[in-house]
Design an enzyme around this catalytic site. Sequence first.
Site, PDB file in Angstrom:
ATOM      1  N   MET A   1     -13.174 -41.299   9.327  1.00  0.00           N
ATOM      2  CA  MET A   1     -12.663 -40.896  10.638  1.00  0.00           C
ATOM      3  C   MET A   1     -13.843 -40.455  11.521  1.00  0.00           C
ATOM      4  O   MET A   1     -13.658 -39.761  12.515  1.00  0.00           O
ATOM      5  CB  MET A   1     -11.642 -39.771  10.500  1.00  0.00           C
ATOM      6  CG  MET A   1     -10.481 -40.162   9.587  1.00  0.00           C
ATOM      7  SD  MET A   1      -8.858 -39.687  10.201  1.00  0.00           S
ATOM      8  CE  MET A   1      -8.989 -37.942  10.226  1.00  0.00           C
TER       9      MET A   1
ATOM     10  N   TYR B   1     -17.590 -38.761  12.749  1.00  0.00           N
ATOM     11  CA  TYR B   1     -18.309 -37.488  12.713  1.00  0.00           C
ATOM     12  C   TYR B   1     -18.938 -37.325  11.326  1.00  0.00           C
ATOM     13  O   TYR B   1     -18.670 -36.373  10.596  1.00  0.00           O
ATOM     14  CB  TYR B   1     -17.407 -36.301  13.076  1.00  0.00           C
ATOM     15  CG  TYR B   1     -18.212 -35.220  13.772  1.00  0.00           C
ATOM     16  CD1 TYR B   1     -18.649 -35.410  15.071  1.00  0.00           C
ATOM     17  CD2 TYR B   1     -18.605 -34.076  13.111  1.00  0.00           C
ATOM     18  CE1 TYR B   1     -19.434 -34.476  15.708  1.00  0.00           C
ATOM     19  CE2 TYR B   1     -19.398 -33.126  13.740  1.00  0.00           C
ATOM     20  CZ  TYR B   1     -19.810 -33.334  15.034  1.00  0.00           C
ATOM     21  OH  TYR B   1     -20.601 -32.411  15.656  1.00  0.00           O
ATOM     22  N   LEU B   2     -19.785 -38.271  11.025  1.00  0.00           N
ATOM     23  CA  LEU B   2     -20.285 -38.449   9.653  1.00  0.00           C
ATOM     24  C   LEU B   2     -21.212 -37.326   9.219  1.00  0.00           C
ATOM     25  O   LEU B   2     -21.970 -36.773  10.015  1.00  0.00           O
ATOM     26  CB  LEU B   2     -21.017 -39.785   9.557  1.00  0.00           C
ATOM     27  CG  LEU B   2     -20.203 -41.000   9.996  1.00  0.00           C
ATOM     28  CD1 LEU B   2     -21.033 -42.264   9.845  1.00  0.00           C
ATOM     29  CD2 LEU B   2     -18.894 -41.107   9.219  1.00  0.00           C
ATOM     30  N   HIS B   3     -21.123 -37.010   7.933  1.00  0.00           N
ATOM     31  CA  HIS B   3     -22.022 -36.019   7.327  1.00  0.00           C
ATOM     32  C   HIS B   3     -22.553 -36.604   6.018  1.00  0.00           C
ATOM     33  O   HIS B   3     -22.233 -37.764   5.667  1.00  0.00           O
ATOM     34  CB  HIS B   3     -21.300 -34.690   7.122  1.00  0.00           C
ATOM     35  CG  HIS B   3     -19.993 -34.818   6.413  1.00  0.00           C
ATOM     36  ND1 HIS B   3     -19.893 -35.219   5.099  1.00  0.00           N
ATOM     37  CD2 HIS B   3     -18.715 -34.642   6.843  1.00  0.00           C
ATOM     38  CE1 HIS B   3     -18.629 -35.254   4.740  1.00  0.00           C
ATOM     39  NE2 HIS B   3     -17.889 -34.926   5.780  1.00  0.00           N
TER      40      HIS B   3
ATOM     41  N   HIS C   1     -20.166 -38.502   3.691  1.00  0.00           N
ATOM     42  CA  HIS C   1     -19.888 -39.900   4.041  1.00  0.00           C
ATOM     43  C   HIS C   1     -21.080 -40.788   3.675  1.00  0.00           C
ATOM     44  O   HIS C   1     -20.911 -41.895   3.167  1.00  0.00           O
ATOM     45  CB  HIS C   1     -19.665 -40.047   5.558  1.00  0.00           C
ATOM     46  CG  HIS C   1     -18.462 -39.346   6.082  1.00  0.00           C
ATOM     47  ND1 HIS C   1     -18.543 -38.253   6.911  1.00  0.00           N
ATOM     48  CD2 HIS C   1     -17.134 -39.589   5.920  1.00  0.00           C
ATOM     49  CE1 HIS C   1     -17.329 -37.861   7.241  1.00  0.00           C
ATOM     50  NE2 HIS C   1     -16.454 -38.635   6.650  1.00  0.00           N
TER      51      HIS C   1
ATOM     52  N   ASP D   1     -11.306 -35.062  -1.408  1.00  0.00           N
ATOM     53  CA  ASP D   1      -9.894 -35.370  -1.148  1.00  0.00           C
ATOM     54  C   ASP D   1      -9.293 -35.993  -2.408  1.00  0.00           C
ATOM     55  O   ASP D   1      -8.884 -37.166  -2.413  1.00  0.00           O
ATOM     56  CB  ASP D   1      -9.781 -36.317   0.051  1.00  0.00           C
ATOM     57  CG  ASP D   1     -10.326 -35.671   1.314  1.00  0.00           C
ATOM     58  OD1 ASP D   1      -9.868 -34.569   1.663  1.00  0.00           O
ATOM     59  OD2 ASP D   1     -11.232 -36.247   1.934  1.00  0.00           O
TER      60      ASP D   1
ATOM     61  N   GLN E   1      -5.866 -37.563  -2.182  1.00  0.00           N
ATOM     62  CA  GLN E   1      -5.917 -38.828  -1.439  1.00  0.00           C
ATOM     63  C   GLN E   1      -6.340 -39.971  -2.364  1.00  0.00           C
ATOM     64  O   GLN E   1      -5.782 -41.069  -2.311  1.00  0.00           O
ATOM     65  CB  GLN E   1      -6.890 -38.687  -0.265  1.00  0.00           C
ATOM     66  CG  GLN E   1      -7.199 -39.989   0.452  1.00  0.00           C
ATOM     67  CD  GLN E   1      -7.946 -39.781   1.758  1.00  0.00           C
ATOM     68  OE1 GLN E   1      -7.344 -39.473   2.766  1.00  0.00           O
ATOM     69  NE2 GLN E   1      -9.259 -39.948   1.751  1.00  0.00           N
TER      70      GLN E   1
ATOM     71  N   MET F   1     -19.094 -30.482   1.897  1.00  0.00           N
ATOM     72  CA  MET F   1     -19.341 -31.059   3.224  1.00  0.00           C
ATOM     73  C   MET F   1     -18.012 -31.532   3.823  1.00  0.00           C
ATOM     74  O   MET F   1     -17.198 -32.142   3.141  1.00  0.00           O
ATOM     75  CB  MET F   1     -20.264 -32.264   3.096  1.00  0.00           C
ATOM     76  CG  MET F   1     -21.599 -31.908   2.512  1.00  0.00           C
ATOM     77  SD  MET F   1     -22.844 -31.888   3.786  1.00  0.00           S
ATOM     78  CE  MET F   1     -24.265 -31.421   2.821  1.00  0.00           C
TER      79      MET F   1
HETATM   80  O1  PAF Z   1     -10.573 -39.523   4.243  1.00  0.00           O
HETATM   81  C1  PAF Z   1     -10.506 -39.880   5.436  1.00  0.00           C
HETATM   82  O2  PAF Z   1     -11.437 -39.734   6.228  1.00  0.00           O
HETATM   83  C2  PAF Z   1      -9.235 -40.567   5.934  1.00  0.00           C
HETATM   84  O3  PAF Z   1      -8.111 -40.035   5.307  1.00  0.00           O
HETATM   85  C3  PAF Z   1      -9.265 -42.097   5.769  1.00  0.00           C
HETATM   86  C4  PAF Z   1      -9.350 -42.519   4.320  1.00  0.00           C
HETATM   87  C5  PAF Z   1     -10.450 -42.669   6.536  1.00  0.00           C
HETATM   88  C6  PAF Z   1      -7.986 -42.717   6.342  1.00  0.00           C
HETATM   89  O4  PAF Z   1      -7.860 -42.464   7.695  1.00  0.00           O
END
Ligand code: PAF
Length: 277
Positions: free
Chosen positions: A27, A29-31, A34, A147, A150, A181
């Site tokens: 999504m 705003y990388l850190h 990511h 996550d 997730q 992070m």
């Molecule tokens: O983990 C995230 O940043 C979000 O849930 C994802 C997997 C990009 C889905 O929008």
Amino acid sequence: MQIARTIAEITALRKHLTGNVGFVPTMGYLHQGHLALVRQARAENPTVIVSIYVNPSQVNRKEDLAGYPRDLDRDLELLREAQADIVFVPSDAEMSPPGFSTWIEVEGLTRQLEGASRPGHFRGVATIVAGLFNIVRPSRAYFGGKDAQQVLVIRRMVDDLSMDVEIVAVPTVREGDGLAMSSRNVRLSPEERRAATVLFRALTLARELRDNGQTDAGEVRRRMTQLIEEEPLAQIDYVSIADAATLEELSAIDRPALASLAVWIGGTRLIDNMPLQ
Ligand code: PAF
């Protein structure tokens, strides 16, 4: 590095790719968390595709969506340095055009923890990830271990719907003091930033208790709760000791377990977890 803004553009680029494609959905705003995903994808695949899309259907509160941090120029620069090959940056209209009405609901695993605190969240996640998988057609997709729920939900979806993609979970990247992070960390004031270490301290306590032979999950939850309550800026959403595969709460830690928590630090909700072997 190529940038695709429409499904037609990424589909045209994808057509020419041979060999495995590693995909990192984000999504923005990388850190460093990511970038660890991108680095692992880079090491394991000849082509790396990253998506940047703030998915409205997984964000519960309108304020969260409006306030979600964004900096596309910086993200693209970081991805160039990390040697991503293609970045897919779709618009809302591209991902959910007028009339969009198909949703993926993963049952069971989404009832508890983040699913209970954020109704509809995983429906939004599963639907957008499935859509992105169909567009990007990756061989492997990379997700952060922070996550954990997730990751389980996406693995369930991929298995249930026979999607031909390997899900790779990458260990959580932490600051020097243990804070996981997260794009949300920028919202913390200096005082809140200091208080936020309480999540890692509570998880470390859980692991120490387990390593020292404590198998009473209720006692571990109680000790974690007590530690967090000593931090005046922290407000607990949940503290969980659950079966690592089903996320059902445990009374005895007699199998692989996951300690996880969600804690408000001021106005910022943070999550973290730690496996207990
Ligand atoms: O983990 C995230 O940043 C979000 O849930 C994802 C997997 C990009 C889905 O929008």
